[in-house]
Scaffold this motif. Structure first.
Motif, PDB file in Angstrom:
ATOM      1  N   UNK A  59     -21.231 -24.607 106.988  1.00  0.00           N
ATOM      2  CA  UNK A  59     -20.728 -22.981 106.527  1.00  0.00           C
ATOM      3  C   UNK A  59     -20.836 -21.877 106.979  1.00  0.00           C
ATOM      4  N   UNK A  60     -21.752 -22.186 108.327  1.00  0.00           N
ATOM      5  CA  UNK A  60     -21.807 -20.661 109.638  1.00  0.00           C
ATOM      6  C   UNK A  60     -20.475 -20.483 110.281  1.00  0.00           C
ATOM      7  N   UNK A  61     -19.320 -22.144 110.736  1.00  0.00           N
ATOM      8  CA  UNK A  61     -18.576 -21.231 111.449  1.00  0.00           C
ATOM      9  C   UNK A  61     -17.370 -20.855 111.185  1.00  0.00           C
ATOM     10  N   UNK A  62     -16.708 -20.491 112.467  1.00  0.00           N
ATOM     11  CA  UNK A  62     -15.587 -19.705 112.143  1.00  0.00           C
ATOM     12  C   UNK A  62     -14.596 -20.270 111.375  1.00  0.00           C
ATOM     13  N   UNK A  63     -13.685 -19.397 110.259  1.00  0.00           N
ATOM     14  CA  UNK A  63     -12.690 -20.216 109.889  1.00  0.00           C
ATOM     15  C   UNK A  63     -10.878 -20.889 110.940  1.00  0.00           C
ATOM     16  N   UNK A  64     -11.055 -21.709 109.806  1.00  0.00           N
ATOM     17  CA  UNK A  64      -9.970 -22.709 110.588  1.00  0.00           C
ATOM     18  C   UNK A  64      -8.011 -22.627 110.855  1.00  0.00           C
ATOM     19  N   UNK A 112      -7.947 -19.665 107.893  1.00  0.00           N
ATOM     20  CA  UNK A 112      -7.585 -18.410 109.011  1.00  0.00           C
ATOM     21  C   UNK A 112      -5.553 -18.317 108.679  1.00  0.00           C
ATOM     22  N   UNK A 113      -5.429 -17.625 107.982  1.00  0.00           N
ATOM     23  CA  UNK A 113      -4.610 -17.276 108.088  1.00  0.00           C
ATOM     24  C   UNK A 113      -3.271 -16.330 109.187  1.00  0.00           C
ATOM     25  N   UNK A 114      -4.255 -16.378 110.186  1.00  0.00           N
ATOM     26  CA  UNK A 114      -3.184 -15.726 111.376  1.00  0.00           C
ATOM     27  C   UNK A 114      -2.833 -17.143 111.753  1.00  0.00           C
ATOM     28  N   UNK A 115      -3.354 -18.025 111.942  1.00  0.00           N
ATOM     29  CA  UNK A 115      -2.841 -19.073 112.591  1.00  0.00           C
ATOM     30  C   UNK A 115      -2.426 -20.182 111.696  1.00  0.00           C
TER      31      UNK A 115
END
Length: 316
Positions: free
Chosen positions: A71-76, A154-157
């Motif tokens: 839950x704490x990780x960055x978006x993928x 992460x919609x930039x990736x």
């Protein structure tokens, strides 16, 4: 009136895809089995999956994949995957692609959507392209609604990848992305794995008979085409090729694949087109078309997987 044997007499066959009979009816030579999604964690990869309806009117659907996340990780990153099969066979829901997407999602640590586009000859080209584009637009529209997208992506990736006919569709989706605004979705890169493009007058000579047969097949599944010079299958004929809407491209070919030279020719022509992204190339020696799907535990399949994972996870 036709004879009783018309339904048995084959007038055109393009293995392993379709068979056409004298009375006009058609059949796929290979029909994939359905594998259900893994609502709980897949025991081998710890990946969850679920099916979604994109368009209830047409039945357009897809399978979403989620790796085991903290839950704490960055978006993928998001991977949009488009399966192969000569535009006619295979499925996002088949055992072959379900297994492959589970492995790819686990190793690359990405959220993925695998598109179940409608296939020829029941739905003639350009339906597969329209379905794939509609699926990408659906991702945009659902970015703040679909739970897995909203919480983890992460919609930039965003990356698009596909093999064989799916590699062809992937290229064409990137062309559209370069011409139309996707409203916040940024395609970082595309990966074309053993992509299908039309025979060019270089490299893998298949002769006049082979060219005629290939042209007949393409005309059969795409009746409104101009032929094998159609920009859908002949990218160098596309006036928008320099507008390819991504920052980097990975082209993968296999040495013994009959499509090998076509992938190489695509790589060369994209490099000369004026497109200013980063272009990468990988050739697997001694292997044939989509070998990694049929022998996924082999060393060379592992190498191909590592290259694709690196392509997705390398920021530059």
């Amino acid at each position: 009136m036709g004879s009783n044997n018309d339904h048995k007499e084959v007038t055109f066959e393009f293995p392993p895809f379709i068979r056409v009979y004298k009375d006009g009816h058609m059949e796929r030579i290979v029909e994939p089995k359905f594998t259900p999604p893994s609502s709980s964690l897949d025991p081998t990869t710890n990946v969850s999956s679920k099916d979604v309806i994109i368009d209830s009117k047409t039945g357009l659907s897809a399978r979403l994949y989620l790796p085991q996340v903290q839950e704490s990780q960055s978006k993928l990153p998001l991977l949009i995957y488009i399966h192969g099969g000569g535009f006619c066979i295979e499925s996002a829901f088949s055992p072959l692609y379900h297994s492959y997407l589970n492995s790819l999602v686990a190793q690359a640590n990405v959220v993925a959507i695998s598109i179940e586009y409608r296939k020829a000859p029941d739905y003639l080209i350009p339906i597969c392209y329209e379905d794939s584009w509609s699926s990408i637009e659906w991702v945009v529209s659902e970015s703040e609604k679909e739970e897995w997208f909203k919480k983890y992506v992460d919609f930039q990736r965003v990356f698009i990848a596909g093999d064989s006919a799916g590699g062809n569709i992937t290229h064409n989706m990137a062309i559209r992305a370069g011409c139309f605004d996707l409203k916040g979705l940024k395609i970082k890169g595309i990966a074309l794995i053993h992509p299908y493009f039309a025979k060019e007058l270089v490299g893998d000579e298949i002769g006049d008979v082979g060219m005629e047969r290939e042209g007949k097949f393409w005309k059969f599944i795409c009746p409104l085409t101009t032929g094998l010079d159609d920009p859908l299958v002949c990218p160098r004929k596309d006036r928008n090729i320099s507008k390819l809407g991504c920052e980097k491209v990975l082209v993968c070919v296999a040495e013994k694949d009959g499509l090998r030279d076509r992938g190489w020719f695509y790589y060369q022509n994209l490099g000369k087109s004026g497109w200013n992204g980063v272009l990468e190339f990988m050739e697997t020696e001694g292997e044939n078309h989509v070998f990694h799907l049929f022998n996924p535990t082999s060393e060379k399949a592992g190498d191909l997987m590592k290259r694709l994972v690196s392509f997705i996870n390398t920021s530059e």
